[in-house]
Design a protein around this motif. Sequence first.
Motif, PDB file in Angstrom:
ATOM      1  N   UNK A 129       0.828  -1.206   0.000  1.00 45.06           N
ATOM      2  CA  UNK A 129       0.000   0.000   0.000  1.00 45.06           C
ATOM      3  C   UNK A 129       0.866   1.262   0.000  1.00 45.06           C
ATOM      4  N   UNK A 130       1.994   1.200   0.710  1.00 41.61           N
ATOM      5  CA  UNK A 130       2.922   2.337   0.689  1.00 41.61           C
ATOM      6  C   UNK A 130       3.558   2.460  -0.690  1.00 41.61           C
ATOM      7  N   UNK A 131       3.938   1.334  -1.285  1.00 36.35           N
ATOM      8  CA  UNK A 131       4.499   1.359  -2.645  1.00 36.35           C
ATOM      9  C   UNK A 131       3.546   2.057  -3.619  1.00 36.35           C
ATOM     10  N   UNK A 132       2.282   1.670  -3.554  1.00 31.11           N
ATOM     11  CA  UNK A 132       1.290   2.247  -4.473  1.00 31.11           C
ATOM     12  C   UNK A 132       1.165   3.755  -4.267  1.00 31.11           C
ATOM     13  N   UNK A 133       1.199   4.184  -3.019  1.00 30.05           N
ATOM     14  CA  UNK A 133       1.116   5.617  -2.737  1.00 30.05           C
ATOM     15  C   UNK A 133       2.330   6.342  -3.305  1.00 30.05           C
ATOM     16  N   UNK A 134       3.506   5.778  -3.089  1.00 24.93           N
ATOM     17  CA  UNK A 134       4.740   6.409  -3.578  1.00 24.93           C
ATOM     18  C   UNK A 134       4.725   6.503  -5.095  1.00 24.93           C
ATOM     19  N   UNK A 135       4.249   5.450  -5.759  1.00 33.53           N
ATOM     20  CA  UNK A 135       4.211   5.450  -7.228  1.00 33.53           C
ATOM     21  C   UNK A 135       3.338   6.562  -7.776  1.00 33.53           C
ATOM     22  N   UNK A 136       2.341   6.975  -6.990  1.00 37.34           N
ATOM     23  CA  UNK A 136       1.446   8.031  -7.452  1.00 37.34           C
ATOM     24  C   UNK A 136       1.815   9.425  -6.980  1.00 37.34           C
ATOM     25  N   UNK A 137       2.918   9.545  -6.247  1.00 40.01           N
ATOM     26  CA  UNK A 137       3.291  10.839  -5.658  1.00 40.01           C
ATOM     27  C   UNK A 137       3.905  11.822  -6.654  1.00 40.01           C
ATOM     28  N   UNK A 138       4.510  11.266  -7.702  1.00 39.06           N
ATOM     29  CA  UNK A 138       5.182  12.147  -8.645  1.00 39.06           C
ATOM     30  C   UNK A 138       6.599  12.501  -8.254  1.00 39.06           C
ATOM     31  N   UNK A 139       7.206  11.707  -7.352  1.00 40.08           N
ATOM     32  CA  UNK A 139       8.618  11.904  -6.998  1.00 40.08           C
ATOM     33  C   UNK A 139       9.431  10.754  -7.589  1.00 40.08           C
ATOM     34  N   UNK A 140      10.694  10.991  -7.951  1.00 40.37           N
ATOM     35  CA  UNK A 140      11.532   9.887  -8.418  1.00 40.37           C
ATOM     36  C   UNK A 140      11.713   8.869  -7.287  1.00 40.37           C
ATOM     37  N   UNK A 141      11.457   7.599  -7.584  1.00 40.36           N
ATOM     38  CA  UNK A 141      11.518   6.591  -6.523  1.00 40.36           C
ATOM     39  C   UNK A 141      12.066   5.280  -7.071  1.00 40.36           C
ATOM     40  N   UNK A 142      12.522   4.437  -6.146  1.00 42.03           N
ATOM     41  CA  UNK A 142      12.912   3.063  -6.455  1.00 42.03           C
ATOM     42  C   UNK A 142      12.459   2.189  -5.301  1.00 42.03           C
ATOM     43  N   UNK A 143      12.014   0.967  -5.602  1.00 43.23           N
ATOM     44  CA  UNK A 143      11.596   0.022  -4.576  1.00 43.23           C
ATOM     45  C   UNK A 143      12.673  -1.058  -4.430  1.00 43.23           C
ATOM     46  N   UNK A 144      13.197  -1.189  -3.222  1.00 42.75           N
ATOM     47  CA  UNK A 144      14.102  -2.293  -2.885  1.00 42.75           C
ATOM     48  C   UNK A 144      13.300  -3.295  -2.065  1.00 42.75           C
ATOM     49  N   UNK A 145      13.197  -4.539  -2.556  1.00 37.84           N
ATOM     50  CA  UNK A 145      12.290  -5.511  -1.940  1.00 37.84           C
ATOM     51  C   UNK A 145      13.035  -6.807  -1.604  1.00 37.84           C
ATOM     52  N   UNK A 146      13.618  -6.871  -0.408  1.00 45.39           N
ATOM     53  CA  UNK A 146      14.389  -8.066  -0.033  1.00 45.39           C
ATOM     54  C   UNK A 146      13.512  -9.256   0.319  1.00 45.39           C
ATOM     55  N   UNK A 147      14.108 -10.432   0.197  1.00 44.52           N
ATOM     56  CA  UNK A 147      13.472 -11.687   0.621  1.00 44.52           C
ATOM     57  C   UNK A 147      13.787 -11.904   2.101  1.00 44.52           C
ATOM     58  N   UNK A 148      13.686 -13.133   2.594  1.00 44.33           N
ATOM     59  CA  UNK A 148      13.961 -13.441   3.999  1.00 44.33           C
ATOM     60  C   UNK A 148      15.427 -13.168   4.332  1.00 44.33           C
ATOM     61  N   UNK A 149      15.675 -12.743   5.564  1.00 46.01           N
ATOM     62  CA  UNK A 149      17.042 -12.432   5.992  1.00 46.01           C
ATOM     63  C   UNK A 149      17.791 -13.700   6.416  1.00 46.01           C
ATOM     64  N   UNK A 150      19.042 -13.821   5.979  1.00 46.01           N
ATOM     65  CA  UNK A 150      19.893 -14.897   6.479  1.00 46.01           C
ATOM     66  C   UNK A 150      20.056 -14.787   7.990  1.00 46.01           C
ATOM     67  N   UNK A 151      20.044 -13.557   8.488  1.00 43.68           N
ATOM     68  CA  UNK A 151      20.212 -13.322   9.924  1.00 43.68           C
ATOM     69  C   UNK A 151      19.062 -13.873  10.756  1.00 43.68           C
ATOM     70  N   UNK A 152      17.949 -14.271  10.119  1.00 41.85           N
ATOM     71  CA  UNK A 152      16.883 -14.928  10.885  1.00 41.85           C
ATOM     72  C   UNK A 152      17.378 -16.218  11.538  1.00 41.85           C
ATOM     73  N   UNK A 153      18.446 -16.788  10.977  1.00 43.18           N
ATOM     74  CA  UNK A 153      19.051 -17.980  11.562  1.00 43.18           C
ATOM     75  C   UNK A 153      19.471 -17.733  13.003  1.00 43.18           C
ATOM     76  N   UNK A 154      19.882 -16.500  13.299  1.00 43.74           N
ATOM     77  CA  UNK A 154      20.401 -16.173  14.633  1.00 43.74           C
ATOM     78  C   UNK A 154      19.499 -15.157  15.337  1.00 43.74           C
ATOM     79  N   UNK A 155      18.224 -15.129  14.958  1.00 40.39           N
ATOM     80  CA  UNK A 155      17.266 -14.284  15.669  1.00 40.39           C
ATOM     81  C   UNK A 155      17.158 -14.771  17.109  1.00 40.39           C
TER      82      UNK A 155
END
Length: 293
Positions: A129-155
């Motif tokens: 929902x935030x992505x969709x809002x940003x896409x409609x804002x009219x500002x230059x943007x990029x979405x970085x969308x990571x998968x699961x963290x390796x660090x979850x192993x040591x959560x």
Amino acid sequence: MSKERRVLVTGATGQQGGAVARALVARGHRVRAICRRPESDSARRLAAAGVEVVAGDLDDAASVTQAASGVDTMFLMGNSYEAGTDAETRQGITAANAAKAAGIGHLIYSSVADADRKTGIPHFDSKFRVEQHIAGLGVPYTISAPVAFMENTVAPWALDGLRQGVYAAALPPGRVLQQICLADIGAFVAALAERREQVFGRRFDIAGDELSGEDQVRILSEVLRRPIGYQELPIAAMRQQSEDAARMYEWFDRTGYDADIASLRRDFPEIGWHRYADWARGFDWSVLDKAGG
């Protein structure tokens, strides 16, 4: 070295935002972090690392606009686990609007891989929902969308199990899951800030490796030099703790992430992408020697 950027980082006292701040500083960029508690130990550590720390709150648009004055790039992320999904969406929209009001030239938003696929997972949908809002804002943007963290192993919830020789997750042992380490997330965001116009309007699902729980315990056993076994947790037990997490693991088992790892390695060679074994070999496993978890 590319042109120096002036970057405002949100969430810098946490895992992902901290990795972004460290990567930007290491690349010679000027970093400002917005924190609710600038007097906290984590904020002081940021300041000691060369980060300018300013007071602010993502729910307070005026504080975000003020913090964003004089910077050319902003890294925005939310935390549904801390704030809840509705608050994450609200804060993300408020902060994005504030970034526009401040005249930010490049807004980099941290979402989650496949949030744009109607997964039905609450903390995926809140980010989209935030992505969709940003896409409609009219500002230059990029979405970085990571998968699961390796660090979850040591959560925190996983450490006691590892001490007892068990790695547990709510997936069948042979089910493959894409993962990424925090250092690669930070380096990727720094690369986006540097590439700027080349990545405007683009969305990137990012991952460094894909492997099963069986693969993970084999690697962990080799690195720790003691046998680590895999335990499949029942989804029902996870659902008692979190409906959101249970839906996510059901989706992992049914569908799963599908980031194009080969293309990422080809198109962003400067990241130095870590495989899970690389991350495990580089991690400080002394955390397992500390009693209590």
